[in-house]
Design a protein around this motif. Sequence first.
Motif, PDB file in Angstrom:
ATOM      1  N   THR A   1      -5.532  -1.634   8.102  1.00  0.00           N
ATOM      2  CA  THR A   1      -4.173  -1.236   8.488  1.00  0.00           C
ATOM      3  C   THR A   1      -3.265  -1.315   7.271  1.00  0.00           C
ATOM      4  O   THR A   1      -3.318  -2.297   6.516  1.00  0.00           O
ATOM      5  CB  THR A   1      -3.623  -2.162   9.588  1.00  0.00           C
ATOM      6  N   VAL A   2      -2.418  -0.257   7.089  1.00  0.00           N
ATOM      7  CA  VAL A   2      -1.458  -0.247   5.995  1.00  0.00           C
ATOM      8  C   VAL A   2      -0.059  -0.079   6.566  1.00  0.00           C
ATOM      9  O   VAL A   2       0.127   0.469   7.661  1.00  0.00           O
ATOM     10  CB  VAL A   2      -1.752   0.880   4.984  1.00  0.00           C
ATOM     11  N   SER A   3       0.914  -0.553   5.823  1.00  0.00           N
ATOM     12  CA  SER A   3       2.310  -0.430   6.230  1.00  0.00           C
ATOM     13  C   SER A   3       3.009   0.560   5.311  1.00  0.00           C
ATOM     14  O   SER A   3       2.906   0.460   4.077  1.00  0.00           O
ATOM     15  CB  SER A   3       3.011  -1.792   6.156  1.00  0.00           C
TER      16      SER A   3
ATOM     17  N   THR B   1       6.537   1.873   4.022  1.00  0.00           N
ATOM     18  CA  THR B   1       7.939   1.426   3.952  1.00  0.00           C
ATOM     19  C   THR B   1       8.740   2.354   3.051  1.00  0.00           C
ATOM     20  O   THR B   1       8.184   3.034   2.171  1.00  0.00           O
ATOM     21  CB  THR B   1       8.027  -0.006   3.408  1.00  0.00           C
TER      22      THR B   1
ATOM     23  N   ASP C   1      12.271  -0.959   1.286  1.00  0.00           N
ATOM     24  CA  ASP C   1      11.328  -1.869   1.947  1.00  0.00           C
ATOM     25  C   ASP C   1      11.559  -1.984   3.449  1.00  0.00           C
ATOM     26  O   ASP C   1      11.249  -3.023   4.058  1.00  0.00           O
ATOM     27  CB  ASP C   1      11.382  -3.264   1.308  1.00  0.00           C
TER      28      ASP C   1
ATOM     29  N   GLU D   1      10.241  -0.924   6.976  1.00  0.00           N
ATOM     30  CA  GLU D   1       8.991  -0.374   7.498  1.00  0.00           C
ATOM     31  C   GLU D   1       9.252   0.869   8.339  1.00  0.00           C
ATOM     32  O   GLU D   1      10.092   0.864   9.243  1.00  0.00           O
ATOM     33  CB  GLU D   1       8.243  -1.420   8.321  1.00  0.00           C
TER      34      GLU D   1
ATOM     35  N   CYS E   1       6.333   2.894   9.509  1.00  0.00           N
ATOM     36  CA  CYS E   1       5.240   2.912  10.478  1.00  0.00           C
ATOM     37  C   CYS E   1       4.046   2.171   9.893  1.00  0.00           C
ATOM     38  O   CYS E   1       4.080   1.731   8.735  1.00  0.00           O
ATOM     39  CB  CYS E   1       4.852   4.351  10.837  1.00  0.00           C
ATOM     40  N   GLN E   2       2.993   2.051  10.694  1.00  0.00           N
ATOM     41  CA  GLN E   2       1.722   1.503  10.234  1.00  0.00           C
ATOM     42  C   GLN E   2       0.620   2.509  10.515  1.00  0.00           C
ATOM     43  O   GLN E   2       0.628   3.166  11.557  1.00  0.00           O
ATOM     44  CB  GLN E   2       1.409   0.167  10.915  1.00  0.00           C
TER      45      GLN E   2
ATOM     46  N   THR F   1      -3.641   3.225  10.645  1.00  0.00           N
ATOM     47  CA  THR F   1      -4.904   2.506  10.855  1.00  0.00           C
ATOM     48  C   THR F   1      -6.093   3.436  10.619  1.00  0.00           C
ATOM     49  O   THR F   1      -5.948   4.511  10.030  1.00  0.00           O
ATOM     50  CB  THR F   1      -4.956   1.922  12.283  1.00  0.00           C
TER      51      THR F   1
ATOM     52  N   VAL G   1       3.250   2.183   0.226  1.00  0.00           N
ATOM     53  CA  VAL G   1       2.153   1.948   1.164  1.00  0.00           C
ATOM     54  C   VAL G   1       1.484   0.648   0.745  1.00  0.00           C
ATOM     55  O   VAL G   1       0.965   0.538  -0.373  1.00  0.00           O
ATOM     56  CB  VAL G   1       1.139   3.101   1.181  1.00  0.00           C
TER      57      VAL G   1
ATOM     58  N   VAL H   1      -1.938  -4.184   4.945  1.00  0.00           N
ATOM     59  CA  VAL H   1      -1.599  -5.276   5.870  1.00  0.00           C
ATOM     60  C   VAL H   1      -2.827  -6.148   6.109  1.00  0.00           C
ATOM     61  O   VAL H   1      -2.737  -7.377   6.170  1.00  0.00           O
ATOM     62  CB  VAL H   1      -1.068  -4.718   7.204  1.00  0.00           C
TER      63      VAL H   1
ATOM     64  N   THR I   1       4.254   9.198  11.014  1.00  0.00           N
ATOM     65  CA  THR I   1       2.835   9.262  10.696  1.00  0.00           C
ATOM     66  C   THR I   1       2.353  10.659  10.398  1.00  0.00           C
ATOM     67  O   THR I   1       1.283  10.826   9.826  1.00  0.00           O
ATOM     68  CB  THR I   1       2.007   8.690  11.863  1.00  0.00           C
TER      69      THR I   1
END
Length: 413
Positions: free
Chosen positions: A325-327, A329, A333, A335, A337-338, A340, A360, A363, A409
């Motif tokens: 999983t990546v965040s 931002t 900074d 966020e 979205c995340q 997967t 990016v 996480v 996303t």
Amino acid sequence: MSTELVIQKQDTETHRCTLPGESWNVVSKFIDSGLFVNFRRALKRYTMISKHHPYTRIYAPSLNRLKQEEKLHLIEHYGLIHPLSMFSLYFDIYLCIFLIFHFLTSPAIYALTTNDDQNYIMLPVNVTYAVTMIIMFRTGVYNEKDNTVSLKPRDIAISYIKSYFFLDLSSFLPQILRLIPLWKRIPDQILLIISPFLITSRYIRYFWCLKTFNLIRLYFGFSSFVFKAFRLTITIIMMIVLGVYILYALVESVLTKATAGFLRREILLASTKNYLENVSIFRNIPNHLLRKLRVNLSTEIFLPGDVIIKAGSRGKSMYLIIVGTVSVTSEKDVEICQLTDGSYFGAAALTLNIARIVNVIAVTPCELFKLERSKFRSILKNHPQIYSEIENNIAENVLLALRTDNLDTKAIY
């Protein structure tokens, strides 16, 4: 042989030194009390110069010379081992037999067993090499050419380092390094090249074995003919074993190099089949071009907190998430979205030489596929229409994202 020579030989063999001075048993004066006195005396004498050592007859032909050497050893170098002692002789014989057996069997062990099995099989070998190094640094040096003995620690260290120290160290160093996590990160192809050199280099110790053969012959009284025949036989067998192993290592290296590329391509094609098909900008690319793109993917590992893409930097590649999983931002900074497993990001860098507009950050531990811009352009250079469509698609999405400030996303960063 004349009668005079026979008498002279008998007198020499039965001669007992009658010079005035101290008694013959010098050790008893240095070890005269305490527990197990006799045992300690015997053990100490075992590490001192012995008249039974073959080279002692040359170095110290008289009993008086032997007594002087013993006194010098006990007074100035009590904790060291004399090179003409019985301990040194028996250890050399043991080490010679051990090395011959090791040289004959180690190629088969390295060729037919795994690294984990080798750690257990080679344990006695590694222990022997470690003990040998310790003993070599504690044993004096006998120079046959000058017929001299040195028990000075500095001379001992210099002599060993100049001769076999690094060979002995390299003999068990790989097994120790295998226990270190950093060693496991070295590519197998590099290890495949290094290992044969480390294994074959230790055979230089065989020249020491040849010298020890002569010492064994002198001690046991073997005939010169038997000695030469035995030495020739062992040498021929050793050369055959070493030659077969070198040939095996070369063939294995060539085959591995020849098949590595093919296997890598097949694995990548199988594991990336669904990843690129899920990327919207690649939907109109023919299958044969998708196949080339999949072959040119590389994998990278990121740990939690690692920055994969930094806002403001120039992008040169896109990423597809295999696991993790990546965040995503903003530059401030915040966020957005995340992403997967199965998601992708950074596709804008394939066609546009612009600064990244998001960060990016990993996480969780992440394994990603990476497609570089240079490889992407190289594959599509003969298909300008397809490249143009993808470039326009990416440009429109980037402009839309910047105009609406909608970095979700589906956006292409």
